[in-house]
Write a protein that holds these residues in place. Structure first.
Motif, PDB file in Angstrom:
ATOM      1  N   LYS A  42       0.746  -1.064   0.074  1.00 50.42           N
ATOM      2  CA  LYS A  42       0.074  -0.071   0.074  1.00 50.42           C
ATOM      3  C   LYS A  42       0.730   1.466  -0.009  1.00 50.42           C
ATOM      4  N   GLY A  43       0.388   2.106  -0.861  1.00 51.35           N
ATOM      5  CA  GLY A  43       1.253   3.485  -0.909  1.00 51.35           C
ATOM      6  C   GLY A  43       1.320   4.198  -2.141  1.00 51.35           C
ATOM      7  N   THR A  44       1.738   5.311  -2.301  1.00 55.85           N
ATOM      8  CA  THR A  44       1.937   6.135  -3.652  1.00 55.85           C
ATOM      9  C   THR A  44       3.249   5.909  -4.330  1.00 55.85           C
ATOM     10  N   TYR A  45       3.123   5.766  -5.572  1.00 51.87           N
ATOM     11  CA  TYR A  45       4.336   5.522  -6.583  1.00 51.87           C
ATOM     12  C   TYR A  45       4.301   6.212  -7.937  1.00 51.87           C
ATOM     13  N   ASP A  46       5.472   6.650  -8.382  1.00 51.84           N
ATOM     14  CA  ASP A  46       5.527   7.450  -9.664  1.00 51.84           C
ATOM     15  C   ASP A  46       5.232   6.373 -10.781  1.00 51.84           C
ATOM     16  N   SER A  47       4.608   6.941 -11.863  1.00 51.25           N
ATOM     17  CA  SER A  47       4.503   6.237 -13.158  1.00 51.25           C
ATOM     18  C   SER A  47       4.657   7.518 -14.172  1.00 51.25           C
ATOM     19  N   ALA A  48       5.082   7.169 -15.281  1.00 52.74           N
ATOM     20  CA  ALA A  48       5.536   8.120 -16.376  1.00 52.74           C
ATOM     21  C   ALA A  48       4.379   7.929 -17.571  1.00 52.74           C
ATOM     22  N   ILE A  49       3.650   8.960 -17.661  1.00 51.07           N
ATOM     23  CA  ILE A  49       2.776   8.903 -18.860  1.00 51.07           C
ATOM     24  C   ILE A  49       3.062   8.541 -20.033  1.00 51.07           C
ATOM     25  N   GLY A  50       2.367   7.799 -20.824  1.00 56.27           N
ATOM     26  CA  GLY A  50       2.695   7.460 -22.122  1.00 56.27           C
ATOM     27  C   GLY A  50       2.308   8.531 -23.282  1.00 56.27           C
ATOM     28  N   ASN A  51       2.893   8.564 -24.083  1.00 59.98           N
ATOM     29  CA  ASN A  51       2.859   9.870 -25.340  1.00 59.98           C
ATOM     30  C   ASN A  51       1.877   9.274 -26.235  1.00 59.98           C
ATOM     31  N   PHE A  52       0.806   8.556 -25.941  1.00 58.80           N
ATOM     32  CA  PHE A  52      -0.098   8.040 -26.953  1.00 58.80           C
ATOM     33  C   PHE A  52      -1.333   7.666 -25.948  1.00 58.80           C
ATOM     34  N   GLY A  53      -2.459   7.312 -26.523  1.00 61.09           N
ATOM     35  CA  GLY A  53      -3.737   7.142 -25.888  1.00 61.09           C
ATOM     36  C   GLY A  53      -4.241   8.432 -25.272  1.00 61.09           C
ATOM     37  N   VAL A  54      -5.133   8.159 -24.204  1.00 65.90           N
ATOM     38  CA  VAL A  54      -5.911   9.494 -23.943  1.00 65.90           C
ATOM     39  C   VAL A  54      -5.730   9.257 -22.233  1.00 65.90           C
ATOM     40  N   PRO A  55      -4.873  10.015 -21.743  1.00 66.88           N
ATOM     41  CA  PRO A  55      -4.484  10.068 -20.284  1.00 66.88           C
ATOM     42  C   PRO A  55      -5.927  10.824 -19.674  1.00 66.88           C
ATOM     43  N   GLN A  56      -6.312  10.745 -18.592  1.00 72.77           N
ATOM     44  CA  GLN A  56      -7.329  11.149 -18.011  1.00 72.77           C
ATOM     45  C   GLN A  56      -6.878  12.491 -17.231  1.00 72.77           C
ATOM     46  N   TYR A  57      -6.542  13.383 -17.964  1.00 68.93           N
ATOM     47  CA  TYR A  57      -6.072  14.782 -17.344  1.00 68.93           C
ATOM     48  C   TYR A  57      -7.269  15.348 -16.437  1.00 68.93           C
ATOM     49  N   GLY A  58      -6.847  15.596 -15.073  1.00 67.56           N
ATOM     50  CA  GLY A  58      -7.874  16.282 -14.255  1.00 67.56           C
ATOM     51  C   GLY A  58      -8.638  15.110 -13.496  1.00 67.56           C
ATOM     52  N   GLY A  59      -8.584  14.092 -13.805  1.00 60.43           N
ATOM     53  CA  GLY A  59      -9.308  13.176 -13.205  1.00 60.43           C
ATOM     54  C   GLY A  59      -8.626  11.906 -12.517  1.00 60.43           C
ATOM     55  N   SER A  60      -9.208  10.939 -12.049  1.00 61.44           N
ATOM     56  CA  SER A  60      -8.509   9.628 -11.595  1.00 61.44           C
ATOM     57  C   SER A  60      -9.252   8.529 -11.895  1.00 61.44           C
ATOM     58  N   MET A  61      -8.496   7.458 -12.097  1.00 61.31           N
ATOM     59  CA  MET A  61      -9.228   6.118 -12.292  1.00 61.31           C
ATOM     60  C   MET A  61      -8.845   5.029 -11.328  1.00 61.31           C
ATOM     61  N   ALA A  62     -10.035   4.314 -10.853  1.00 62.12           N
ATOM     62  CA  ALA A  62      -9.674   2.999  -9.917  1.00 62.12           C
ATOM     63  C   ALA A  62      -9.449   1.805 -10.494  1.00 62.12           C
ATOM     64  N   GLY A  63      -8.872   0.783 -10.221  1.00 62.80           N
ATOM     65  CA  GLY A  63      -9.002  -0.224 -11.229  1.00 62.80           C
ATOM     66  C   GLY A  63      -8.185  -1.564 -10.427  1.00 62.80           C
ATOM     67  N   THR A  64      -8.627  -2.828 -11.037  1.00 64.47           N
ATOM     68  CA  THR A  64      -7.529  -4.120 -10.420  1.00 64.47           C
ATOM     69  C   THR A  64      -6.658  -4.526 -11.405  1.00 64.47           C
ATOM     70  N   VAL A  65      -5.563  -4.651 -10.970  1.00 68.95           N
ATOM     71  CA  VAL A  65      -4.101  -4.920 -11.605  1.00 68.95           C
ATOM     72  C   VAL A  65      -4.075  -6.464 -12.080  1.00 68.95           C
ATOM     73  N   LEU A  66      -4.160  -6.788 -13.589  1.00 66.97           N
ATOM     74  CA  LEU A  66      -3.982  -8.409 -13.800  1.00 66.97           C
ATOM     75  C   LEU A  66      -2.770  -8.529 -14.454  1.00 66.97           C
ATOM     76  N   TYR A  67      -2.116  -9.545 -14.216  1.00 65.12           N
ATOM     77  CA  TYR A  67      -0.763  -9.955 -15.034  1.00 65.12           C
ATOM     78  C   TYR A  67      -0.986 -11.189 -15.883  1.00 65.12           C
ATOM     79  N   PRO A  68      -0.825 -11.084 -17.018  1.00 69.40           N
ATOM     80  CA  PRO A  68      -1.131 -12.224 -17.828  1.00 69.40           C
ATOM     81  C   PRO A  68       0.254 -13.246 -17.955  1.00 69.40           C
ATOM     82  N   MET A  69      -0.007 -14.626 -17.724  1.00 71.11           N
ATOM     83  CA  MET A  69       0.913 -15.317 -17.463  1.00 71.11           C
ATOM     84  C   MET A  69       1.535 -15.754 -18.941  1.00 71.11           C
ATOM     85  N   GLU A  70       0.538 -15.688 -19.948  1.00 71.40           N
ATOM     86  CA  GLU A  70       1.037 -16.050 -21.353  1.00 71.40           C
ATOM     87  C   GLU A  70       0.839 -14.581 -21.858  1.00 71.40           C
TER      88      GLU A  70
END
Length: 477
Positions: A42-70
Motif C-alpha cells: 500500500k502506498g503511492t508510486y510514480d509512473s510515467a505517462i505514455g505519449n499516446f492514448g488518452v490520459p484522464q487529465y484532471g481526473g482519476s481512475m480506480a482498477g484491479t491489476v491483472l498480469y497475464p502469464m501468457e
C-alpha cells in the motif's frame, strides 16, 4: 556521408532528442499511482505517462491489476491465447500489467485495449529512472493502431512491478488508483498553452494528424481565447546549418538568412518539389500573422489563417506559395504590410528576431524540457502526453484551471465522464422523485445535493440529501 544523407541524419537525430549541437534537457511527465490493496504494498508510486492514448487529465481512475502469464509482453493479440480483460458488470475496471521489450510500447497498449483493458501499466525491464513511452514513427502499419488507442498507459519501475507481480501470484487482489489531477498545474483561472507546429503538409501521417487537429480544435481554441480563459502561443521549430556547409546547395535550399534558420526538405528530395526554405518562410509568415493579430487584440485569428492556408494552399496542388498566402491574408482583412515588415529579408546575412526567439524558446525552462519533436503541446509549462485530438487536449487544458473556474466549454456533454451511469456513481438519489446528487464533469463525477423542482437538497451528497423549500431558487427540472 553524402550531403543529402547528412542533413537527413541531422534532422532525424534532433527529432529523437539526441541533441547534436547543444546539450538537451528532457522532462518525463508523471502521474501518481496509489496502491490501495494489499496492505503489504500500500502506498503511492510514480509512473510515467505514455505519449499516446488518452490520459484522464484532471481526473482519476480506480482498477484491479491483472498480469497475464501468457503473452506477458503483449506483442501478440490476446485473443490468440483466449484471454480477455473486460471487467464484469459492477466490478472495477481491469488494468493490465505487461512487460517491456520485443515490440513498440504502443502496440502493447493496443493489444491490451482490444482485449478489454481499461488501462495499461508497462513494467520496465531495467532499474533506471522512468522514461516517457513514445509512439513509433508512424507508417501505414503503426498508424492503424496508434490513432485508435483510447486508454491511458504508464511506465512503472522494475522494482515496483516486481512487487505487483508477487502480490498477484500470491492470489491477492491488487487495487490501484491512477491519478492525473496534478499532472497539469492549475494555479488560477487562466490556462497558458503553446503548440509547436509546422506548415509542412507533405510529411506523411504525422502532418495529416497535426493538420486535422488544428482544424478540429480551432472552434474550441477561439472560444477559450475570446473569453479570456486562455493565452495561446504557436511555435515553430527550426535548426541551423553548420558554418562549413552554409554555401552548399543543400543549405541554401533548406535555410534562410545564410543558414541560420532551416527546415527539412518536405519530400526529402532536393531535386524536386518544395524546399525546406519554403517551409521556413511560411512558418515565419504564420508567426508574424500571430504577432500582428495579437497586437490588435485578436490572437484567435491565427487559427483562421492557418486553417484557411491548409485548405487553400496545399503543396499537392502547387499552391504553397506567397501568392496564395497573400490571398488568405487579404480575405481575413489583415495588415499585409505589417506582416511583411515583421518577416524581414530572408536573404539578409543577419539574425531574424522572430525566428531567433523561436530557437531560444526551444530550450527547456523550469518543468518543461527541450522541444525536439513535432507536434508538441505544452499546458501551463507542462508537456502534454497522449493523443492529439480535440477531446483529449481540451480535457488537459480544462485540467489546468483552478477548480470551479472552468469555462462552460469544459462542462459540455462531450466532456463528461458518464460515471453517473454506473450505479449512480455511488451518490445519493431519490428514485421516486427522479433526482440525484451525481453530476458528471470532465474531472470525474461529483456528489453534490441538487436543486430540483424548487427544492434545495442539503447533505453530504453520498448517503443523504434532505430537501427544503427554496422560494428564491429558479426551478430546475
Amino acid at each position: 556521408m553524402g550531403m543529402v544523407k547528412f542533413f537527413a541524419f541531422l534532422w532525424s537525430v534532433s527529432l529523437l532528442g539526441l541533441k547534436v549541437l547543444v546539450l538537451g534537457k528532457f522532462v518525463v511527465e508523471k502521474n501518481s499511482l496509489r496502491v490501495t490493496s494489499p496492505d503489504s504494498i500500500k502506498g503511492t508510486y510514480d509512473s510515467a505517462i505514455g505519449n499516446f492514448g488518452v490520459p484522464q487529465y484532471g481526473g482519476s481512475m480506480a482498477g484491479t491489476v491483472l498480469y497475464p502469464m501468457e503473452d506477458s509482453k503483449a506483442c501478440k493479440g490476446f485473443d490468440e491465447f483466449e484471454l480477455s480483460f473486460k471487467s464484469k458488470p459492477g466490478a472495477l475496471p481491469n488494468f493490465v500489467l505487461v512487460d517491456r521489450g520485443d515490440c513498440f510500447f504502443a502496440l502493447k497498449v493496443w493489444n491490451a485495449q482490444n482485449a478489454g483493458a481499461a488501462a495499461v501499466l508497462v513494467a520496465d525491464d531495467t532499474e533506471e529512472p522512468l522514461i516517457t513511452m513514445d509512439s513509433p514513427q508512424e507508417d501505414d502499419t503503426t498508424l492503424k493502431y496508434i490513432e485508435n488507442i483510447t486508454i491511458p498507459s504508464a511506465l512503472i519501475t522494475k522494482a515496483f512491478s516486481n512487487e505487483l507481480k508477487k502480490a498477484i501470484r500470491n492470489g491477492e487482489m491488487v487495487s490501484v488508483n491512477l491519478d492525473w489531477r496534478e499532472a497539469v498545474p492549475h494555479p488560477d483561472d487562466r490556462v497558458e498553452y503553446e503548440l509547436w507546429t509546422n506548415s509542412n503538409d507533405e510529411c506523411g501521417p504525422k502532418c495529416d494528424m497535426l493538420m486535422g487537429f488544428i482544424k478540429d480544435f480551432k472552434g474550441v481554441a477561439q472560444i477559450l481565447e475570446k473569453g479570456g480563459y486562455s493565452q495561446f502561443t504557436p511555435h515553430y521549430i527550426t535548426w541551423y546549418c553548420p558554418k562549413a556547409f552554409t554555401v552548399s546547395k543543400q543549405c541554401k535550399s533548406q535555410c534562410i538568412n545564410h543558414g541560420r534558420y532551416c527546415a527539412p526538405d518536405p519530400e526529402q528530395d532536393f531535386t524536386q518539389g518544395y524546399n525546406g526554405k519554403d517551409v521556413v518562410i511560411e512558418n515565419l509568415r504564420q508567426l508574424c500573422v500571430f504577432k500582428v493579430v495579437s497586437e490588435s487584440k485578436r490572437p484567435w485569428i491565427w487559427w483562421d489563417y492557418v486553417t484557411d492556408f491548409q485548405i487553400r494552399c496545399p503543396m499537392k496542388e502547387n499552391k504553397y506559395n506567397k501568392e496564395c498566402a497573400d490571398a488568405v491574408i487579404k480575405s481575413l482583412g489583415l495588415d499585409h504590410k505589417k506582416i511583411e515588415d515583421c518577416m524581414g529579408d530572408p536573404d539578409a546575412d543577419t539574425e531574424n528576431p522572430v525566428l531567433k526567439a523561436e530557437q531560444d524558446a526551444q530550450i527547456g525552462k523550469g518543468s518543461r524540457g527541450d522541444v525536439t519533436i513535432l507536434p508538441t503541446l505544452v499546458v501551463n509549462n507542462r508537456q502534454y502526453r497522449g493523443k492529439l485530438d480535440r477531446g483529449a487536449v481540451l480535457k488537459a487544458i480544462c485540467a489546468g484551471f483552478q477548480e470551479t473556474t472552468e469555462p462552460s466549454v469544459c462542462l459540455s456533454p462531450d466532456m463528461e465522464t458518464n460515471e453517473c451511469l454506473n450505479d449512480n456513481g455511488g451518490c445519493w438519489q431519490d428514485k421516486a422523485l427522479n433526482v440525484t446528487a451525481c453530476k458528471d464533469t470532465f474531472r470525474g463525477r461529483v456528489c453534490e445535493c441538487p436543486l430540483a423542482q424548487g427544492v434545495q437538497f442539503k447533505g453530504d451528497g453520498y448517503s443523504s440529501c434532505e430537501g427544503s423549500p427554496c422560494p428564491s431558487c429558479s426551478l430546475v427540472y
